[in-house]
Motif scaffolding. Structure first.
Motif, PDB file in Angstrom:
ATOM      1  N   ASP A  20     -75.999  47.040 137.142  1.00 35.71           N
ATOM      2  CA  ASP A  20     -76.687  46.120 136.233  1.00 35.71           C
ATOM      3  C   ASP A  20     -75.680  45.361 135.377  1.00 35.71           C
ATOM      4  OD1 ASP A  20     -79.201  46.881 137.154  1.00 35.71           O
ATOM      5  OD2 ASP A  20     -79.570  48.272 135.495  1.00 35.71           O
ATOM      6  N   GLU A  21     -74.729  46.073 134.789  1.00 31.84           N
ATOM      7  CA  GLU A  21     -73.721  45.416 133.955  1.00 31.84           C
ATOM      8  C   GLU A  21     -72.916  44.407 134.767  1.00 31.84           C
ATOM      9  OE1 GLU A  21     -71.373  48.398 131.997  1.00 31.84           O
ATOM     10  OE2 GLU A  21     -73.057  49.084 130.784  1.00 31.84           O
ATOM     11  N   ARG A  22     -72.585  44.741 136.003  1.00 26.96           N
ATOM     12  CA  ARG A  22     -71.826  43.823 136.859  1.00 26.96           C
ATOM     13  C   ARG A  22     -72.654  42.576 137.162  1.00 26.96           C
ATOM     14  NH1 ARG A  22     -71.312  42.889 142.460  1.00 26.96           N
ATOM     15  NH2 ARG A  22     -69.263  42.106 143.033  1.00 26.96           N
ATOM     16  N   GLU A  23     -73.929  42.747 137.510  1.00 27.73           N
ATOM     17  CA  GLU A  23     -74.772  41.596 137.820  1.00 27.73           C
ATOM     18  C   GLU A  23     -74.938  40.694 136.603  1.00 27.73           C
ATOM     19  OE1 GLU A  23     -79.240  40.410 139.385  1.00 27.73           O
ATOM     20  OE2 GLU A  23     -78.570  42.471 139.656  1.00 27.73           O
ATOM     21  N   ALA A  93     -75.083  45.348 127.039  1.00 28.13           N
ATOM     22  CA  ALA A  93     -75.809  46.583 126.741  1.00 28.13           C
ATOM     23  C   ALA A  93     -77.141  46.541 127.484  1.00 28.13           C
ATOM     24  CB  ALA A  93     -76.039  46.737 125.241  1.00 28.13           C
ATOM     25  N   VAL A  94     -77.340  47.511 128.378  1.00 27.41           N
ATOM     26  CA  VAL A  94     -78.553  47.571 129.193  1.00 27.41           C
ATOM     27  C   VAL A  94     -79.440  48.685 128.685  1.00 27.41           C
ATOM     28  CG1 VAL A  94     -79.467  47.954 131.529  1.00 27.41           C
ATOM     29  CG2 VAL A  94     -77.302  46.730 131.216  1.00 27.41           C
ATOM     30  N   SER A  95     -80.733  48.387 128.594  1.00 33.10           N
ATOM     31  CA  SER A  95     -81.736  49.386 128.220  1.00 33.10           C
ATOM     32  C   SER A  95     -82.928  49.208 129.164  1.00 33.10           C
ATOM     33  CB  SER A  95     -82.162  49.220 126.763  1.00 33.10           C
ATOM     34  OG  SER A  95     -83.145  50.171 126.430  1.00 33.10           O
ATOM     35  N   ALA A 101     -76.262  40.744 125.602  1.00 30.80           N
ATOM     36  CA  ALA A 101     -74.827  40.556 125.796  1.00 30.80           C
ATOM     37  C   ALA A 101     -74.327  39.562 124.756  1.00 30.80           C
ATOM     38  CB  ALA A 101     -74.531  40.029 127.202  1.00 30.80           C
ATOM     39  N   VAL A 102     -73.080  39.735 124.361  1.00 30.61           N
ATOM     40  CA  VAL A 102     -72.431  38.758 123.500  1.00 30.61           C
ATOM     41  C   VAL A 102     -71.097  38.373 124.125  1.00 30.61           C
ATOM     42  CG1 VAL A 102     -73.534  39.405 121.329  1.00 30.61           C
ATOM     43  CG2 VAL A 102     -71.434  40.552 122.016  1.00 30.61           C
ATOM     44  N   ALA A 103     -70.705  37.139 123.857  1.00 31.91           N
ATOM     45  CA  ALA A 103     -69.434  36.628 124.377  1.00 31.91           C
ATOM     46  C   ALA A 103     -69.062  35.390 123.571  1.00 31.91           C
ATOM     47  CB  ALA A 103     -69.570  36.269 125.858  1.00 31.91           C
ATOM     48  N   TRP A 125     -76.997  36.677 124.356  1.00 25.41           N
ATOM     49  CA  TRP A 125     -77.917  36.591 125.487  1.00 25.41           C
ATOM     50  C   TRP A 125     -78.936  37.728 125.417  1.00 25.41           C
ATOM     51  CZ3 TRP A 125     -76.984  33.372 129.980  1.00 25.41           C
ATOM     52  CH2 TRP A 125     -75.784  32.660 129.956  1.00 25.41           C
ATOM     53  N   ARG A 126     -80.196  37.423 125.699  1.00 25.28           N
ATOM     54  CA  ARG A 126     -81.205  38.442 125.994  1.00 25.28           C
ATOM     55  C   ARG A 126     -81.590  38.238 127.453  1.00 25.28           C
ATOM     56  NH1 ARG A 126     -86.011  39.048 124.335  1.00 25.28           N
ATOM     57  NH2 ARG A 126     -86.459  36.888 123.875  1.00 25.28           N
ATOM     58  N   LEU A 127     -81.594  39.329 128.215  1.00 21.93           N
ATOM     59  CA  LEU A 127     -81.839  39.233 129.643  1.00 21.93           C
ATOM     60  C   LEU A 127     -82.911  40.220 130.067  1.00 21.93           C
ATOM     61  CD1 LEU A 127     -78.369  39.412 129.214  1.00 21.93           C
ATOM     62  CD2 LEU A 127     -78.735  37.973 131.187  1.00 21.93           C
TER      63      LEU A 127
END
Length: 162
Positions: A20-23, A93-95, A101-103, A125-127
């Motif tokens: 998930d983090e990679r995608e 951060a996945v939940s 995510a921030v960047a 980002w909210r995903l």
């Protein structure tokens, strides 16, 4: 559940989180090359159908508005003149089926004097996981120009310490 089954289940959970983090990282890092390449449909496809892209001077809701921004005359001028939207590695951060995510993003433009940093922004980002993979639900960008809102946007991603 046996200890082997428990270990396998834990391993599968860890692997899914890494995938998930990679995608999500790949989605975020694809924005710059796609937007600078003028790939309007592909840029818009990074968002969910009703996703929001909130930039300081522009609020876009839905894929059609995001696509229109890439096709717009001002954006096409940036591409024709030479520009690079460079995104630093995101902190993800996945939940479950949601993530944040921030960047940082730097917009570098070609000028008569050479390449110049036009703006540095904080990105939040909210995903959401969808049947088609991870998609942006909301991306908020704020220029890092000393306003309180920009560092607060970055900090909001990290849980407060007790």
């Amino acid at each position: 559940m046996t200890s082997v089954e428990a270990r396998l289940a834990a391993l599968e959970e860890r692997l899914r989180l890494l995938e998930d983090e990679r995608e999500i990282t790949r989605l975020i890092l694809s924005y710059g090359p796609l937007v600078d390449g003028g790939r309007a449909e592909d840029v818009a496809a990074l968002w969910d159908d009703d996703g929001v892209y909130d930039v300081d001077e522009l609020l876009m809701t839905g894929r059609a508005e995001i696509e229109a921004m890439v096709r717009s005359t001002p954006h096409q001028r940036w591409i024709a003149g030479g520009c690079a939207h460079f995104t630093g590695p995101p902190h993800v951060a996945v939940s479950g089926d949601d993530a944040t995510a921030v960047a940082y993003t730097l917009m570098i433009v070609n000028t008569a004097d050479g390449f110049t940093l036009r703006r540095a922004t904080a990105n939040h980002w909210r995903l959401r996981r969808t049947p088609s993979g991870w998609r942006a639900v909301e991306r908020t960008n704020r220029v890092l120009d000393g306003r309180e809102e920009s560092p607060a946007l970055l900090a909001s991603h990290f849980p407060a310490r007790a």
